[in-house]
Design a protein around this motif. Sequence first.
Motif, short mmCIF file in Angstrom:
data_model
loop_
_atom_site.label_atom_id
_atom_site.label_comp_id
_atom_site.label_asym_id
_atom_site.label_seq_id
_atom_site.Cartn_x
_atom_site.Cartn_y
_atom_site.Cartn_z
N GLU B 156 0.83 -1.20 0.00
CA GLU B 156 0.00 0.00 0.00
C GLU B 156 0.87 1.25 0.00
N SER B 157 0.20 2.37 -0.34
CA SER B 157 0.93 3.61 -0.17
C SER B 157 0.25 4.39 0.95
N TYR B 158 1.08 4.99 1.78
CA TYR B 158 0.60 5.67 2.98
C TYR B 158 0.76 7.16 2.81
N GLU B 159 -0.27 7.91 3.14
CA GLU B 159 -0.20 9.36 3.01
C GLU B 159 0.22 9.96 4.35
N VAL B 160 1.18 10.87 4.27
CA VAL B 160 1.62 11.55 5.49
C VAL B 160 0.57 12.61 5.83
N VAL B 161 -0.07 12.43 7.01
CA VAL B 161 -1.14 13.37 7.38
C VAL B 161 -0.72 14.30 8.52
N GLY B 162 0.33 13.92 9.21
CA GLY B 162 0.79 14.76 10.33
C GLY B 162 2.30 14.68 10.45
N ILE B 163 2.88 15.73 11.01
CA ILE B 163 4.34 15.78 11.18
C ILE B 163 4.65 16.04 12.66
N THR B 164 5.53 15.22 13.20
CA THR B 164 6.00 15.47 14.57
C THR B 164 7.42 16.02 14.49
N SER B 165 7.90 16.53 15.62
CA SER B 165 9.30 16.93 15.62
C SER B 165 10.04 16.20 16.72
N SER B 166 11.26 15.79 16.42
CA SER B 166 12.14 15.13 17.39
C SER B 166 11.55 13.87 17.99
N MET B 167 10.84 13.08 17.20
CA MET B 167 10.38 11.78 17.70
C MET B 167 11.26 10.72 17.07
N MET B 168 12.11 10.14 17.91
CA MET B 168 13.12 9.19 17.40
C MET B 168 13.04 7.89 18.16
N SER B 169 13.48 6.83 17.52
CA SER B 169 13.68 5.58 18.23
C SER B 169 15.00 5.67 18.98
N ALA B 170 15.24 4.71 19.87
CA ALA B 170 16.48 4.71 20.63
C ALA B 170 17.69 4.64 19.70
N ALA B 171 17.47 4.07 18.50
CA ALA B 171 18.58 3.96 17.55
C ALA B 171 18.73 5.23 16.73
N GLY B 172 17.85 6.19 16.93
CA GLY B 172 17.98 7.46 16.23
C GLY B 172 17.21 7.53 14.93
N ASP B 173 16.38 6.51 14.65
CA ASP B 173 15.58 6.56 13.43
C ASP B 173 14.29 7.32 13.70
N PRO B 358 21.92 21.86 15.08
CA PRO B 358 20.63 21.42 14.52
C PRO B 358 20.76 20.70 13.18
N ASN B 359 21.90 20.88 12.51
CA ASN B 359 22.07 20.21 11.22
C ASN B 359 22.62 18.79 11.37
N PHE B 360 22.92 18.39 12.60
CA PHE B 360 23.42 17.04 12.82
C PHE B 360 22.28 16.05 12.61
N PRO B 361 22.61 14.85 12.11
CA PRO B 361 21.54 13.88 11.86
C PRO B 361 20.82 13.43 13.13
N ARG B 362 21.55 13.39 14.26
CA ARG B 362 20.87 13.05 15.50
C ARG B 362 20.82 14.28 16.39
N ARG B 363 19.93 14.24 17.33
CA ARG B 363 19.72 15.42 18.16
C ARG B 363 20.92 15.72 19.05
N VAL B 364 21.26 17.00 19.15
CA VAL B 364 22.27 17.46 20.09
C VAL B 364 21.54 18.42 21.02
N ILE B 365 21.40 18.02 22.27
CA ILE B 365 20.58 18.81 23.19
C ILE B 365 21.48 19.51 24.20
N LEU B 366 21.44 20.85 24.18
CA LEU B 366 22.23 21.61 25.15
C LEU B 366 21.31 21.94 26.32
N ILE B 367 21.55 21.29 27.45
CA ILE B 367 20.71 21.61 28.59
C ILE B 367 21.47 22.54 29.52
#
Lengths: 239, 403
Positions: B156-173, B358-367
């Motif tokens: 099947e083809s799936y339509e993207v209906v919503g976009i989240t930000s910074s939702m990653m798996s533990a592996a970074g996908d 922010p241009n890094f492929p995985r998140r870099v969080i400065l706390i």
Amino acid sequence: MSESLAIVTEGLSKIYGSGNTEVVAMRDASVEVKHGEVVALLGPSGSGKSTFLTAVGLINPPTTGRVLINGEVVMDGPRAMTSLRRFRRREIGYVFQKSNLIPFLSAVENVQIVMEINGSGAAEGRRRALDLLEELGVRDRADNLPSMLSGGQQQRVAVARALANHPSIILADEPTAALDSSRGRQVMELFAQVAHDHGAGVIVVTHDQRALDVFDTLYEMEDGLIGRAEHPEGKRVKY
Amino acid sequence: MNLAAKDIRHNVGRFGLTTIGIGMLLMVVMGMGGIYRGIEADATLLIDEVGADIWVVQKDTRGPFAEISRVPSNLLYRLEAVQGLSNAREFVFHTVQREHDGRALRIAIIGLSWPRDKGAWLVLTEGRPLLQNHYEMIADESLGLRLGEKVQLAKESYEVVGITSSMMSAAGDGLGFVTVADAQAIQFDTSGEALRLERAARKIRGEDSEIGANMPILLDQANRPSMEIPALSRPQISAVMASVEAGADIDQVMENLSGWSDVSVFTRQGQRDLLLKGSVEKVRQQIGLFRILLTIIAAIIMALILYTLTLDKIHTIALLKLVGAPNSKILGLIMQESLFIGVLGYGIAYLLGQRIFPNFPRRVILINDDLVQLGLIVIVISVVASFLGIWKAMRVSPNEALS
Ligand SMILES: Nc1ncnc2c1ncn2[C@@H]1O[C@H](COP(=O)(O)OP(=O)(O)O)[C@@H](O)[C@H]1O
Ligand SMILES: [Mg+2]
């Protein structure tokens, strides 16, 4: 004031190195300079003049002998008897052959810093620094860095710095080497004036035969030995 | 008169370049900490966001994130019957890597328990939650998919209906949310030919069995879809999650569930610990050691720079001593320059980092805690680094002003 002694050295000697490389640069140098007296130190190169001057200036300790400044024993052999830095700060003004200015400070700041180290305020320090530069004819270069000044101008700033603290003794090592003869004479006369007006004891190492009449007393050094020299004009010292 | 400021102004280019260099180095140190925080946050993000109190997984596994877990989907109904639990939901989780627009697209697929869960708990930057139980997907922006874009997965083809930000798996996908049924369809996709072969195989297995011989009519059933054959198990799910009802005692619930011998149960914290103590812990140590090394290197480089800056000023220092400047004046000159380089370098590190990370492929969080900590370290480094220069300066004789 002019009767008290600004500088007294008793039997100063200096030996550089040891063993085969030993050089006796100065032996048994005993000199007295009164407040208000301008002294010239003559002698061939390598005879020990700078060694003597730096020993009196508390930056090159003698091997033996004593240095008294304003009646106080300051050096006894290589041992400092008091805080040398305090003495250098309050009592001594230096001028050297090469102008020794701080490269990142302007002409006026180079003079001002000495007063600031002695605790005077910025505005007051700057005013007096400008007055001194004026007196030495480099007021118009006050805000230039040393690298923008000619050798002679740098030397005049260095003289202004030496005078900044109203020192009780002024030590100058060939201060006019970089100046033309009229400027050179002017600087020598300025030293004499500071000595006579403010009672400073002044020692100037010089080769400049033309300005010798400015001095009250002449000393000559040869092979580390120091002695009174005949005044060319037969000018008799007043004491 | 501030000598350090005058010296710096006189040597702007030199101090500028040095500071930028130190700044870049500090940026790497800062980034290292940020990468760790990013990995930590990514690892536990899903667990935190989903908000389930209890995770029920295959017996003795540490699933569904740390390893694969398979449980039957009817586990859902057993859990619903447990006292103190509510809102039991199926959870399907697996990662796919497909070609999309000529690039490799890795999606960590999460199955949402339709119709209870339409992804309303997700924070969407664009679009909407799922509105139908098939062929819609909520995609994380890190996947690079646009709203309305269609992605071919399985048949099947799936339509993207919503976009989240910074939702990653533990592996970074990046995560893609679809319904459980779709997630299973994607996971257990079988080609037409494979289906035909499987059906033929069923028939042969049936013919060889006693039942097939006695009741040949049953063999006709072999051609029906797997879903419709009661003897075949339904596709399995990864886990079932549930919430503990207000007022219920989670320890009591855990106690009751521990008697179930076919599954293992974890609390939310238990799941977080599984992830943090597993692969993330090693990453933490790895990055931690690397940070320490970089900090030491930064300190050594700063010390050397300050030492050479001091060597360049030997003449000035001798002159200051000659005119009777107190040691504090000279010490202040060196230490202020050191702090100038350190503090400005830190500022450059922060500004550059904010642009680059922010241009890094995985998140870099400065706390903030990390930033404050690094700031203090920089100040300590600056002070310590200046000691070598100060030590040198203290040994300078005023005599050297004459040479
Ligand atoms: N730091 C030193 N180490 C060894 N020898 C020195 C040093 N400074 C001066 N001398 C020697 O001491 C002697 C006197 O030098 P100096 O006082 O500079 O003479 P002048 O100033 O009259 O030219 C010279 O022989 C010189 O080589
Ligand atoms: Mg000399």
